[in-house]
Design a protein around this motif. Structure first.
Motif, short mmCIF file in Angstrom:
data_model
loop_
_atom_site.label_atom_id
_atom_site.label_comp_id
_atom_site.label_asym_id
_atom_site.label_seq_id
_atom_site.Cartn_x
_atom_site.Cartn_y
_atom_site.Cartn_z
N LYS A 1 0.90 -0.79 0.29
CA LYS A 1 -0.17 -0.37 0.08
C LYS A 1 0.45 0.93 0.16
CE LYS A 1 -4.51 -1.45 2.05
NZ LYS A 1 -5.22 -1.50 3.46
N ARG A 2 1.99 1.04 0.17
CA ARG A 2 2.99 2.60 0.66
C ARG A 2 3.48 2.00 -0.85
NH1 ARG A 2 7.98 2.87 1.07
NH2 ARG A 2 8.25 1.06 1.20
N GLU A 3 3.95 1.30 -0.97
CA GLU A 3 4.69 1.50 -2.36
C GLU A 3 3.31 2.18 -3.62
OE1 GLU A 3 6.40 -1.88 -3.81
OE2 GLU A 3 7.95 -2.27 -1.91
N ILE A 4 2.54 1.80 -3.12
CA ILE A 4 1.46 1.97 -4.43
C ILE A 4 1.82 3.91 -4.24
CG2 ILE A 4 -0.99 1.91 -4.84
CD1 ILE A 4 -0.81 -0.93 -4.51
N SER A 5 1.16 3.85 -2.80
CA SER A 5 0.76 5.30 -2.80
C SER A 5 2.01 6.16 -3.58
CB SER A 5 0.25 5.63 -1.55
OG SER A 5 0.65 6.97 -1.09
N GLU A 6 3.53 5.63 -3.11
CA GLU A 6 4.42 6.31 -3.15
C GLU A 6 4.34 6.14 -4.78
OE1 GLU A 6 7.41 4.23 -1.76
OE2 GLU A 6 7.53 5.49 0.28
N ASN A 7 4.33 5.31 -5.44
CA ASN A 7 4.00 5.26 -7.01
C ASN A 7 2.40 6.68 -7.05
OD1 ASN A 7 6.08 3.88 -7.12
ND2 ASN A 7 4.74 1.77 -7.18
N LYS A 8 1.93 6.01 -6.62
CA LYS A 8 0.75 7.96 -7.53
C LYS A 8 1.01 9.21 -7.21
CE LYS A 8 -3.40 4.86 -6.47
NZ LYS A 8 -4.61 4.95 -5.70
N ASP A 9 1.95 8.44 -6.32
CA ASP A 9 2.81 10.98 -6.54
C ASP A 9 3.45 10.71 -6.59
OD1 ASP A 9 0.66 10.42 -4.03
OD2 ASP A 9 2.50 10.34 -2.42
N LEU B 1 4.05 9.67 -10.16
CA LEU B 1 3.01 9.59 -11.14
C LEU B 1 1.49 10.81 -11.19
CD1 LEU B 1 2.27 7.65 -14.01
CD2 LEU B 1 -0.18 7.10 -12.83
N LEU B 2 1.04 11.14 -10.57
CA LEU B 2 1.01 12.50 -10.73
C LEU B 2 2.02 13.66 -10.88
CD1 LEU B 2 -1.65 11.75 -7.51
CD2 LEU B 2 -2.32 12.30 -9.78
N GLN B 3 3.46 13.99 -9.98
CA GLN B 3 4.00 14.75 -10.04
C GLN B 3 4.79 14.99 -11.48
OE1 GLN B 3 4.86 17.23 -8.12
NE2 GLN B 3 6.84 17.55 -9.45
N ALA B 4 5.02 12.80 -12.49
CA ALA B 4 5.14 13.11 -13.42
C ALA B 4 4.45 13.63 -14.66
CB ALA B 4 5.32 11.47 -13.73
N ALA B 5 2.79 13.69 -13.82
CA ALA B 5 1.97 14.08 -14.73
C ALA B 5 1.67 15.68 -14.64
CB ALA B 5 0.83 13.67 -14.41
N LYS B 6 1.61 15.84 -14.20
CA LYS B 6 1.91 18.18 -13.66
C LYS B 6 3.49 17.83 -14.64
CE LYS B 6 2.15 20.78 -10.43
NZ LYS B 6 3.07 22.21 -11.30
N GLU B 7 4.12 18.07 -14.47
CA GLU B 7 5.73 17.98 -14.92
C GLU B 7 5.48 18.34 -16.48
OE1 GLU B 7 9.26 15.94 -13.01
OE2 GLU B 7 9.16 16.83 -11.35
N HIS B 8 5.44 16.64 -16.96
CA HIS B 8 4.68 17.05 -18.27
C HIS B 8 3.49 18.42 -18.71
CE1 HIS B 8 4.36 14.79 -22.47
NE2 HIS B 8 2.95 15.42 -22.59
#
Length: 114
Positions: free
Chosen positions: A31-39, A41-48
């Motif tokens: 769950k922690r890894e999923i949360s980190e990966n979501k974060d 992914l969201l950061q990468a999407a924002k940067e993109h």
């Protein structure tokens, strides 16, 4: 026999509890890894998105600058065409004046010869 069975039951219970604890720890870790990966992914999407927005803004500025240059060149071409027409008209007038001057000179030379 009963004592042995109870002992085995206790061992199995302890083993089951350890397996359940391990599963809970793994679930928590996942769950922690999923949360980190979501974060991430969201950061990468924002940067993109930010990069695309900036690229679009730069392209719009560049397009506007090109349109301004194009308009300037079109006005320059138009003024050059007018200048060419003006020069053609002047050439025509000078050509006519030269013909008249040559005719007058010819007439004067004829008159002088007589």
């Amino acid at each position: 026999q009963l004592h042995l069975t109870m002992s085995e039951k206790n061992e199995l219970t302890k083993s089951l509890e350890m397996v359940q604890k391990e599963l809970q720890e793994k679930e928590s870790e996942m769950k922690r890894e999923i949360s980190e990966n979501k974060d991430r992914l969201l950061q990468a999407a924002k940067e993109h998105h930010d990069a695309l927005t900036e690229a679009n803004r730069k392209n719009e500025v560049e397009i506007e600058a090109c349109q301004d240059k194009m308009n300037l060149l079109e006005r320059f071409i138009s003024s050059q065409k007018l200048e060419i027409e003006h020069l053609k008209s002047n050439k025509e007038e000078l050509s006519n004046s030269l013909k008249e001057a040559n005719q007058t000179l010819g007439e004067l030379l004829k008159a002088k010869v007589r």
